[in-house]
Design a protein around this motif. Structure first.
Motif, PDB file in Angstrom:
ATOM      1  N   GLY A 252     -30.345 -55.156 -87.898  1.00  0.00           N
ATOM      2  CA  GLY A 252     -29.277 -55.180 -88.820  1.00  0.00           C
ATOM      3  C   GLY A 252     -28.788 -56.654 -89.164  1.00  0.00           C
ATOM      4  O   GLY A 252     -27.875 -56.944 -89.934  1.00  0.00           O
ATOM      5  N   SER A 253     -29.388 -57.666 -88.327  1.00  0.00           N
ATOM      6  CA  SER A 253     -29.176 -59.238 -88.791  1.00  0.00           C
ATOM      7  C   SER A 253     -29.841 -59.409 -90.186  1.00  0.00           C
ATOM      8  O   SER A 253     -30.711 -58.783 -90.529  1.00  0.00           O
ATOM      9  N   LEU A 254     -29.447 -60.553 -90.701  1.00  0.00           N
ATOM     10  CA  LEU A 254     -29.863 -61.020 -91.914  1.00  0.00           C
ATOM     11  C   LEU A 254     -30.730 -62.231 -91.844  1.00  0.00           C
ATOM     12  O   LEU A 254     -30.403 -63.015 -90.980  1.00  0.00           O
ATOM     13  N   MET A 255     -31.885 -62.293 -92.415  1.00  0.00           N
ATOM     14  CA  MET A 255     -32.842 -63.571 -92.424  1.00  0.00           C
ATOM     15  C   MET A 255     -32.637 -64.025 -93.939  1.00  0.00           C
ATOM     16  O   MET A 255     -32.880 -63.286 -94.715  1.00  0.00           O
ATOM     17  N   MET A 256     -32.151 -65.220 -94.221  1.00  0.00           N
ATOM     18  CA  MET A 256     -32.313 -65.926 -95.564  1.00  0.00           C
ATOM     19  C   MET A 256     -32.994 -67.062 -95.345  1.00  0.00           C
ATOM     20  O   MET A 256     -33.164 -68.204 -94.649  1.00  0.00           O
ATOM     21  N   LEU A 257     -34.146 -66.985 -96.283  1.00  0.00           N
ATOM     22  CA  LEU A 257     -35.081 -68.115 -96.523  1.00  0.00           C
ATOM     23  C   LEU A 257     -34.786 -69.165 -97.695  1.00  0.00           C
ATOM     24  O   LEU A 257     -34.049 -68.468 -98.593  1.00  0.00           O
ATOM     25  N   SER A 258     -34.930 -70.398 -97.670  1.00  0.00           N
ATOM     26  CA  SER A 258     -34.475 -71.147 -98.841  1.00  0.00           C
ATOM     27  C   SER A 258     -35.728 -72.372 -98.777  1.00  0.00           C
ATOM     28  O   SER A 258     -36.000 -72.633 -97.842  1.00  0.00           O
ATOM     29  N   ARG A 259     -35.746 -72.630-100.034  1.00  0.00           N
ATOM     30  CA  ARG A 259     -36.710 -73.421-100.587  1.00  0.00           C
ATOM     31  C   ARG A 259     -36.269 -75.046-100.146  1.00  0.00           C
ATOM     32  O   ARG A 259     -35.136 -75.520-100.591  1.00  0.00           O
ATOM     33  N   LEU A 260     -37.204 -75.800 -99.856  1.00  0.00           N
ATOM     34  CA  LEU A 260     -36.931 -77.337 -99.277  1.00  0.00           C
ATOM     35  C   LEU A 260     -37.894 -78.216-100.375  1.00  0.00           C
ATOM     36  O   LEU A 260     -38.997 -77.479-100.995  1.00  0.00           O
ATOM     37  N   PRO A 261     -37.527 -79.382-100.606  1.00  0.00           N
ATOM     38  CA  PRO A 261     -38.727 -80.040-101.275  1.00  0.00           C
ATOM     39  C   PRO A 261     -39.929 -80.070-100.613  1.00  0.00           C
ATOM     40  O   PRO A 261     -40.097 -79.893 -99.242  1.00  0.00           O
ATOM     41  N   TRP A 280     -23.377 -67.959 -91.315  1.00  0.00           N
ATOM     42  CA  TRP A 280     -24.484 -68.147 -91.149  1.00  0.00           C
ATOM     43  C   TRP A 280     -25.029 -69.226 -90.162  1.00  0.00           C
ATOM     44  O   TRP A 280     -24.256 -70.086 -90.013  1.00  0.00           O
ATOM     45  N   THR A 281     -26.236 -69.175 -89.287  1.00  0.00           N
ATOM     46  CA  THR A 281     -26.530 -70.264 -88.703  1.00  0.00           C
ATOM     47  C   THR A 281     -26.877 -71.461 -89.583  1.00  0.00           C
ATOM     48  O   THR A 281     -27.299 -71.216 -90.711  1.00  0.00           O
ATOM     49  N   PRO A 282     -26.925 -72.612 -88.945  1.00  0.00           N
ATOM     50  CA  PRO A 282     -27.500 -73.633 -89.684  1.00  0.00           C
ATOM     51  C   PRO A 282     -28.936 -73.544 -90.111  1.00  0.00           C
ATOM     52  O   PRO A 282     -29.629 -73.019 -89.126  1.00  0.00           O
ATOM     53  N   TYR A 283     -29.440 -73.860 -91.246  1.00  0.00           N
ATOM     54  CA  TYR A 283     -30.865 -73.599 -91.411  1.00  0.00           C
ATOM     55  C   TYR A 283     -31.837 -74.494 -90.403  1.00  0.00           C
ATOM     56  O   TYR A 283     -31.341 -75.665 -90.192  1.00  0.00           O
ATOM     57  N   LYS A 284     -32.907 -73.900 -90.272  1.00  0.00           N
ATOM     58  CA  LYS A 284     -33.885 -74.392 -89.377  1.00  0.00           C
ATOM     59  C   LYS A 284     -35.048 -74.642 -90.124  1.00  0.00           C
ATOM     60  O   LYS A 284     -35.553 -73.520 -90.790  1.00  0.00           O
ATOM     61  N   ALA A 285     -35.725 -75.811 -90.152  1.00  0.00           N
ATOM     62  CA  ALA A 285     -36.890 -76.078 -90.984  1.00  0.00           C
ATOM     63  C   ALA A 285     -38.161 -76.072 -89.891  1.00  0.00           C
ATOM     64  O   ALA A 285     -38.043 -75.570 -88.750  1.00  0.00           O
ATOM     65  N   ASP A 286     -39.166 -76.507 -90.429  1.00  0.00           N
ATOM     66  CA  ASP A 286     -40.466 -76.315 -89.541  1.00  0.00           C
ATOM     67  C   ASP A 286     -40.731 -75.080 -88.918  1.00  0.00           C
ATOM     68  O   ASP A 286     -41.019 -75.158 -87.522  1.00  0.00           O
ATOM     69  N   ASN A 287     -40.854 -73.990 -89.514  1.00  0.00           N
ATOM     70  CA  ASN A 287     -40.867 -72.512 -88.852  1.00  0.00           C
ATOM     71  C   ASN A 287     -42.239 -72.172 -88.763  1.00  0.00           C
ATOM     72  O   ASN A 287     -42.438 -71.112 -88.171  1.00  0.00           O
ATOM     73  N   GLY A 288     -43.212 -72.922 -89.406  1.00  0.00           N
ATOM     74  CA  GLY A 288     -44.650 -72.723 -89.100  1.00  0.00           C
ATOM     75  C   GLY A 288     -45.211 -71.710 -90.372  1.00  0.00           C
ATOM     76  O   GLY A 288     -44.347 -71.337 -91.088  1.00  0.00           O
ATOM     77  N   ILE A 289     -46.568 -71.288 -90.442  1.00  0.00           N
ATOM     78  CA  ILE A 289     -47.019 -70.642 -91.108  1.00  0.00           C
ATOM     79  C   ILE A 289     -46.714 -69.107 -91.029  1.00  0.00           C
ATOM     80  O   ILE A 289     -46.534 -68.770 -90.120  1.00  0.00           O
ATOM     81  N   PRO A 290     -46.289 -68.379 -92.137  1.00  0.00           N
ATOM     82  CA  PRO A 290     -46.442 -68.567 -93.763  1.00  0.00           C
ATOM     83  C   PRO A 290     -44.853 -69.195 -94.059  1.00  0.00           C
ATOM     84  O   PRO A 290     -44.708 -69.054 -95.402  1.00  0.00           O
ATOM     85  N   TYR A 291     -44.081 -69.733 -93.305  1.00  0.00           N
ATOM     86  CA  TYR A 291     -42.841 -70.162 -93.788  1.00  0.00           C
ATOM     87  C   TYR A 291     -42.842 -71.597 -94.245  1.00  0.00           C
ATOM     88  O   TYR A 291     -42.185 -72.457 -93.997  1.00  0.00           O
ATOM     89  N   ILE A 292     -43.889 -71.623 -95.241  1.00  0.00           N
ATOM     90  CA  ILE A 292     -44.105 -73.113 -95.990  1.00  0.00           C
ATOM     91  C   ILE A 292     -43.879 -72.960 -97.573  1.00  0.00           C
ATOM     92  O   ILE A 292     -44.320 -71.625 -98.065  1.00  0.00           O
ATOM     93  N   THR A 293     -44.105 -73.887 -98.265  1.00  0.00           N
ATOM     94  CA  THR A 293     -44.327 -73.902 -99.845  1.00  0.00           C
ATOM     95  C   THR A 293     -44.133 -75.323-100.118  1.00  0.00           C
ATOM     96  O   THR A 293     -43.572 -76.211 -99.449  1.00  0.00           O
ATOM     97  N   PRO A 294     -44.905 -75.594-101.215  1.00  0.00           N
ATOM     98  CA  PRO A 294     -44.988 -77.138-101.640  1.00  0.00           C
ATOM     99  C   PRO A 294     -43.535 -77.433-102.573  1.00  0.00           C
ATOM    100  O   PRO A 294     -43.824 -78.012-103.588  1.00  0.00           O
TER     101      PRO A 294
END
Length: 563
Positions: A252-261, A280-294
Motif C-alpha cells: 500500500g505504500s507509494l514509490m515515486m521516481l523522479s528524473r535527475l540530470p 513523502w520521504t526526502p528523495y534518495k539518489a544512487d539507487n543502482g540499476i535499473p534506477y538510472i537514466t541519462p
C-alpha cells in the motif's frame, strides 16, 4: 489573422464535412483562455494547408513537421491502438509555441497506421500544446490529456467511442475538462482505493502530488493536492523537471521516481509515501540499476501478472540503449532485462537519441506489452513501437511468437532502414564461463552484407570486438562490427551487433515457474528479431555493473519507517 482566427476559419470551412468535429469550448474557471483547444482531422478539406500560426510557413501537413516525439499509447477493448505525440515547429519546449499534438490509430496490431490523423492545437499564438497522455480509467473511459505549456492548464478530453468504424468520420469526443493547472508528466496512476494520483511540477525543488476522487456517476473528476510534505530532491542545485511517476507497492505504500540530470546520482531518485501521498520521504539518489537514466524520461508500471515493468536507459551516458526490466519482488531486484533499442543514432543526444518510452496500461490477450518511444526527434523524426511479453524479457531476447521489435509508427526523416543480412550467422550466442574471445569471433563473419528495405545491398568488411568482454564473468556482452552505416541510412535492427551470454547453463525462473518453460523461437513477419541484452559500458561508477542477464540486479532496501 492570428492563430485563433486561422483555426476558427478553418473550423468553419470543415464543420459540414465532419459531424464529430470537436468545437472550441470554454473549460473551467481556472483556464487561461476562453477557447483553449481546437481539433481537426487531417482528412478534412483544407486542414493540411492551414498554417500553424500567423506568419508561419509550416502547415499541419506531415511534410512540414520539424520534429516529433514524446509519444503515448492506449489499446481499446476492441484491439485498436491509439498513439499520440507532440510535434510542430523547429524546437520543442517553451521556445516552440507552434507545437501541437497529433493522434493516429492502428487496427492491425501496429503493422500499419492510419493515413489520416487527428490534430489538437490551441488558438493562442503564444502557447504551445505539450506532450499528450492517453489514459484508460477504471470505468472504461479513454481520456486524452492535453497540456497547455507554461503552467496554463492540463485538460482531458474523453474519446467516447474509440472502437468506432471510420474514426475520422465517427469518433465522438467530449468537451475538454479542466483537470489541473500544473502539468503531469505521465498518465495518472489508479490506486487500489480507486483514487487517481499524479505528480505535478510546480517547481524543480519540490515534487507535489495531486489526487482525484473520480465520481463516474456525476461525471465529476476533481483534482486536489494533498501534499503537506513534498518530496525534496536529493540535489538542491537540480533545476531539471523530474517528470516523476508513482507506482503503488503491494503493502500500500507509494514509490515515486523522479528524473535527475545525467551527472547526478545515477540520473534517478526515489521517494516513498505511507499515507497515500500526503507526506513523502526526502528523495534518495544512487539507487543502482535499473534506477538510472541519462537525464531522460522513464516509465514504470505493474503488469497483469503482478510483476513490475521498468523501462529506462541501460546507461547514464546518453539517450541510447533503451531497455525493459522485470521485477517479481516489488522493485527490490530486477533479474531480467531485454534491450528494446540500441540502434546507433548518431549526433547530439537531445536531437538524435532514443527516448521517452511509454507502455500501454492495457496488455494483449497473450500478454503482449505495447511500448512506444521516439527516435531521432529532429532528423529521423521517428515514433517506434516494440511489442514484447514477459517471456521475451526473461529470456533477454525475442522469443515469443507475438514479439515485434522497433516497428515504425511514424517515420518522416526519409532514412533508409537496413532490415536483414545476406550472410547467415547467429546474433545471440550463449557460451560457458572461460570461453575465450577468439572462440566467439570464429562464429562471426568478417563480411556483412546489409539488405535495405528497398532491396539494395551494402557490403561491409571489418572485425567484431567487445572491449569489456570478460570470459569468467557471467552476464551479457555486446560485440560490435567495426564498420558502420553512413549517410542517410541506419542499422535500425542492430544487425551489426551480436549478443553473447556467458552462463553456466542454469536459469533463474520467475516465481511460480520452473526453468523448463517453453522457449519457442517464433519469428516476426514485420521485422528481424533483434535487441538482446547488451553489457554496455556505464558512465563513471556504473562501469563495473555493466553486465546483465542472469545476474540479479538489485538496490538497497528503503529503511524509512512508516508514518
Amino acid at each position: 489573422m492570428n492563430k485563433k482566427n486561422i483555426l476558427l476559419a478553418g473550423l468553419v470551412s470543415v464543420l459540414a464535412c465532419s459531424p464529430a468535429f470537436a468545437r472550441p469550448v470554454a473549460v473551467g474557471a481556472d483556464a487561461d483562455a476562453s477557447e483553449p483547444l481546437v481539433s481537426y482531422w487531417s482528412s478534412d478539406p483544407g486542414v493540411t494547408e492551414m498554417p500553424v500560426s500567423e506568419g508561419a510557413s509550416e502547415t499541419y501537413a506531415e511534410t512540414d513537421r520539424k520534429w516529433q516525439g514524446l509519444p503515448t499509447i492506449a489499446v481499446t477493448p476492441g484491439g485498436r491502438m491509439w498513439c499520440a505525440w507532440q510535434t510542430g515547429d523547429s524546437v520543442e519546449g517553451s521556445e516552440g509555441p507552434d507545437n501541437y499534438d497529433v493522434m493516429y490509430y492502428s487496427d492491425d496490431s501496429g503493422a500499419t497506421w492510419s493515413e489520416e490523423y487527428m490534430i489538437w492545437d490551441v488558438p493562442d499564438d503564444s502557447v504551445r500544446l505539450a506532450d499528450p497522455r492517453l489514459f484508460y480509467d477504471q470505468f472504461g473511459k479513454l481520456w486524452l490529456i492535453l497540456i497547455r505549456g507554461g503552467l496554463k492548464g492540463a485538460y482531458a478530453v474523453e474519446l467516447k467511442n474509440p472502437d468506432c468504424e471510420n474514426p475520422s468520420e465517427n469518433l465522438e469526443t467530449g468537451e475538454p475538462v479542466s483537470w489541473m493547472k500544473a502539468p503531469p508528466a505521465h498518465r495518472p496512476t489508479i490506486l487500489s482505493n480507486g483514487y487517481w494520483i499524479t505528480p505535478v511540477e510546480v517547481d524543480t525543488d519540490a515534487q507535489q502530488t495531486y489526487i482525484c476522487r473520480p465520481n463516474d456517476e456525476t461525471g465529476k473528476y476533481p483534482w486536489t493536492t494533498t501534499t503537506s510534505q513534498p518530496a525534496v530532491t536529493a540535489y538542491p542545485e537540480n533545476k531539471t523537471f523530474g517528470e516523476a511517476q508513482i507506482i503503488e507497492r503491494k503493502d500500500g505504500s507509494l514509490m515515486m521516481l523522479s528524473r535527475l540530470p545525467r551527472d547526478c546520482g545515477g540520473g534517478m531518485e526515489i521517494s516513498y509515501s505511507y499515507d497515500y501521498g500526503t507526506t513523502w520521504t526526502p528523495y534518495k539518489a544512487d539507487n543502482g540499476i535499473p534506477y538510472i537514466t541519462p537525464g531522460s524520461k522513464f516509465h514504470i508500471q505493474r503488469l497483469r501478472s503482478g510483476a513490475i515493468l521498468m523501462i529506462t536507459h541501460a546507461t547514464t551516458a546518453d539517450r541510447e540503449q533503451l531497455a525493459a526490466y522485470l521485477s517479481y519482488d516489488d522493485g527490490e531486484t530486477y533479474p531480467y532485462m531485454l534491450m528494446l533499442d540500441d540502434s546507433d543514432i548518431r549526433g547530439d543526444w537531445r536531437n538524435f537519441g532514443i527516448s521517452y518510452p511509454e507502455a500501454a496500461a492495457e496488455e494483449g490477450e497473450n500478454g503482449e506489452i505495447y511500448i512506444v518511444y521516439d527516435a531521432g526527434r529532429y532528423e529521423m523524426k521517428e515514433i517506434r513501437m516494440c511489442i514484447v511479453t514477459e517471456e521475451d524479457i526473461r529470456a533477454g531476447k525475442p522469443m515469443s511468437e507475438y514479439c515485434r521489435m522497433r516497428m515504425a509508427v511514424s517515420k518522416l526523416g526519409g532514412f533508409l532502414d537496413y532490415v536483414g543480412t545476406k550472410e547467415t550467422y547467429e546474433r545471440y550466442l550463449t557460451v560457458k564461463p572461460g570461453t575465450p574471445k577468439s572462440e566467439i569471433l570464429k562464429k562471426l563473419p568478417s563480411i556483412v552484407t546489409l539488405i535495405g528495405e528497398d532491396g539494395s545491398e551494402l557490403e561491409l568488411t571489418g572485425e567484431w570486438d567487445c572491449p569489456d568482454y570478460s570470459k569468467n564473468a557471467e552476464g551479457r556482452y555486446t560485440f560490435e562490427f567495426s564498420k558502420k552505416v553512413t549517410g542517410k541510412a541506419q542499422d535500425r535492427y542492430s544487425l551489426l551487433k551480436a549478443y553473447v551470454t556467458v552462463a553456466d547453463g542454469s536459469e533463474n525462473p520467475a516465481p511460480g515457474e520452473d526453468s523448463g518453460d517453453s522457449q519457442s523461437s517464433g519469428t516476426s513477419e514485420q521485422a528481424p528479431k533483434s535487441g538482446g541484452c547488451g553489457s554496455s559500458a556505464f558512465a563513471g561508477s556504473m562501469a563495473a555493473a555493466a553486465v546483465c542477464g542472469a545476474v540479479i540486479i538489485g538496490r538497497k532496501k528503503e529503511t524509512s519507517k512508516k508514518k
